[in-house]
Every structure is written in C-alpha cells, then in structure tokens.
Design a protein around this motif. Structure first.
Motif, PDB file in Angstrom:
ATOM      1  N   ARG A   1      40.350 -61.379  27.398  1.00 49.94           N
ATOM      2  CA  ARG A   1      41.325 -61.565  28.086  1.00 49.94           C
ATOM      3  C   ARG A   1      42.072 -60.547  28.494  1.00 49.94           C
ATOM      4  O   ARG A   1      42.399 -59.871  27.478  1.00 49.94           O
ATOM      5  N   ARG A   2      43.056 -60.419  29.819  1.00 44.51           N
ATOM      6  CA  ARG A   2      43.934 -59.538  30.204  1.00 44.51           C
ATOM      7  C   ARG A   2      44.836 -59.881  29.075  1.00 44.51           C
ATOM      8  O   ARG A   2      45.833 -58.883  28.699  1.00 44.51           O
ATOM      9  N   GLY A   3      45.381 -60.233  28.101  1.00 44.43           N
ATOM     10  CA  GLY A   3      47.143 -60.696  27.515  1.00 44.43           C
ATOM     11  C   GLY A   3      46.390 -60.153  26.038  1.00 44.43           C
ATOM     12  O   GLY A   3      47.051 -59.370  25.212  1.00 44.43           O
ATOM     13  N   VAL A   4      45.138 -60.355  25.627  1.00 38.59           N
ATOM     14  CA  VAL A   4      45.060 -59.096  24.351  1.00 38.59           C
ATOM     15  C   VAL A   4      44.320 -58.060  24.918  1.00 38.59           C
ATOM     16  O   VAL A   4      45.030 -57.209  23.874  1.00 38.59           O
ATOM     17  N   ARG A   5      44.015 -57.788  25.453  1.00 39.33           N
ATOM     18  CA  ARG A   5      44.145 -55.444  25.893  1.00 39.33           C
ATOM     19  C   ARG A   5      45.222 -55.859  25.948  1.00 39.33           C
ATOM     20  O   ARG A   5      45.799 -54.703  25.495  1.00 39.33           O
ATOM     21  N   VAL A   6      46.236 -56.368  26.786  1.00 40.57           N
ATOM     22  CA  VAL A   6      48.064 -55.935  26.590  1.00 40.57           C
ATOM     23  C   VAL A   6      48.684 -56.002  25.695  1.00 40.57           C
ATOM     24  O   VAL A   6      49.153 -54.530  25.306  1.00 40.57           O
ATOM     25  N   TYR A   7      48.495 -56.756  24.447  1.00 44.66           N
ATOM     26  CA  TYR A   7      48.458 -56.886  22.789  1.00 44.66           C
ATOM     27  C   TYR A   7      47.864 -55.695  22.531  1.00 44.66           C
ATOM     28  O   TYR A   7      48.374 -55.426  21.876  1.00 44.66           O
ATOM     29  N   ASN A   8      46.942 -55.133  22.404  1.00 47.46           N
ATOM     30  CA  ASN A   8      46.106 -54.165  21.834  1.00 47.46           C
ATOM     31  C   ASN A   8      46.925 -53.322  22.014  1.00 47.46           C
ATOM     32  O   ASN A   8      46.844 -51.977  21.730  1.00 47.46           O
ATOM     33  N   HIS A   9      46.762 -52.890  23.587  1.00 48.92           N
ATOM     34  CA  HIS A   9      47.190 -51.599  24.111  1.00 48.92           C
ATOM     35  C   HIS A   9      48.620 -50.960  23.141  1.00 48.92           C
ATOM     36  O   HIS A   9      49.428 -50.380  22.858  1.00 48.92           O
TER      37      HIS A   9
ATOM     38  N   ARG B   1      50.218 -52.092  20.902  1.00 44.28           N
ATOM     39  CA  ARG B   1      49.809 -52.343  19.136  1.00 44.28           C
ATOM     40  C   ARG B   1      49.229 -50.615  19.587  1.00 44.28           C
ATOM     41  O   ARG B   1      50.178 -49.688  17.703  1.00 44.28           O
ATOM     42  N   ARG B   2      48.569 -50.796  19.960  1.00 45.27           N
ATOM     43  CA  ARG B   2      47.810 -49.315  19.992  1.00 45.27           C
ATOM     44  C   ARG B   2      48.937 -48.093  19.778  1.00 45.27           C
ATOM     45  O   ARG B   2      49.106 -46.804  19.609  1.00 45.27           O
ATOM     46  N   LEU B   3      49.521 -48.274  21.169  1.00 39.87           N
ATOM     47  CA  LEU B   3      51.265 -47.670  21.239  1.00 39.87           C
ATOM     48  C   LEU B   3      51.993 -47.591  20.124  1.00 39.87           C
ATOM     49  O   LEU B   3      52.170 -46.468  19.986  1.00 39.87           O
ATOM     50  N   SER B   4      52.335 -48.854  19.778  1.00 40.91           N
ATOM     51  CA  SER B   4      53.419 -48.620  18.413  1.00 40.91           C
ATOM     52  C   SER B   4      53.321 -47.302  17.321  1.00 40.91           C
ATOM     53  O   SER B   4      54.143 -46.933  16.734  1.00 40.91           O
ATOM     54  N   ARG B   5      51.564 -48.081  17.334  1.00 38.90           N
ATOM     55  CA  ARG B   5      50.820 -47.207  15.684  1.00 38.90           C
ATOM     56  C   ARG B   5      50.997 -45.678  16.004  1.00 38.90           C
ATOM     57  O   ARG B   5      51.162 -44.945  15.099  1.00 38.90           O
ATOM     58  N   GLU B   6      51.264 -44.860  17.654  1.00 43.89           N
ATOM     59  CA  GLU B   6      51.248 -43.667  17.698  1.00 43.89           C
ATOM     60  C   GLU B   6      52.688 -43.223  17.468  1.00 43.89           C
ATOM     61  O   GLU B   6      52.494 -42.192  17.664  1.00 43.89           O
ATOM     62  N   VAL B   7      53.492 -43.279  17.967  1.00 43.00           N
ATOM     63  CA  VAL B   7      54.964 -43.271  17.706  1.00 43.00           C
ATOM     64  C   VAL B   7      55.564 -43.101  16.173  1.00 43.00           C
ATOM     65  O   VAL B   7      55.992 -42.483  16.222  1.00 43.00           O
TER      66      VAL B   7
END
Length: 65
Positions: free
Chosen positions: A48-56, A58-64
């Motif tokens: 779902r769109r909300g899951v894709r946004v959440y995963n994105h 989360r990935r950005l916060s891990r890169e930081v």
C-alpha cells in the motif's frame, strides 16, 4: 481518517494488484498474449502507499545515522 489508514497499513500492508486483478500476469494489447505483471512482480499483491512511504522514511532515517 489518517489513523484508520495507518491501522489498516499495519494490519494489512499488502493489497490486491489492480493492474492484473491479483493473478500475477496480464494480457498485452497486441495479440492478447500473457505477460508478467511488473507492478506486483507476479505475486498478485502490492504494498500500500502508506507502507511504501513508511519504508522510504525508515530507510532515510537509517542513512542519516
């Protein structure tokens, strides 16, 4: 409404693929032959769109870190 959608994404993160109607393949316009559905990668379900946004996010916060 937003909390309801977030709850739905938590309970059912995947939805039926609209492009192939959850079959995993679709028919081409020319010659009507079968072709693998690229949207769901032949699973019949998509995130779902909300899951894709959440995963994105989360990935950005891990890169930081």
């Amino acid at each position: 409404m937003t909390l309801g959608y977030a709850g739905l994404c938590a309970v059912q993160p995947f939805a039926r693929c609209e492009r192939c109607q959850a079959t995993g393949w679709r028919r081409t316009a020319v010659l009507r032959r079968r072709k693998d559905c690229r949207r769901c990668k032949m699973t019949g379900y998509r995130a779902r769109r909300g899951v894709r946004v959440y995963n994105h996010l989360r990935r950005l916060s891990r890169e930081v870190r």
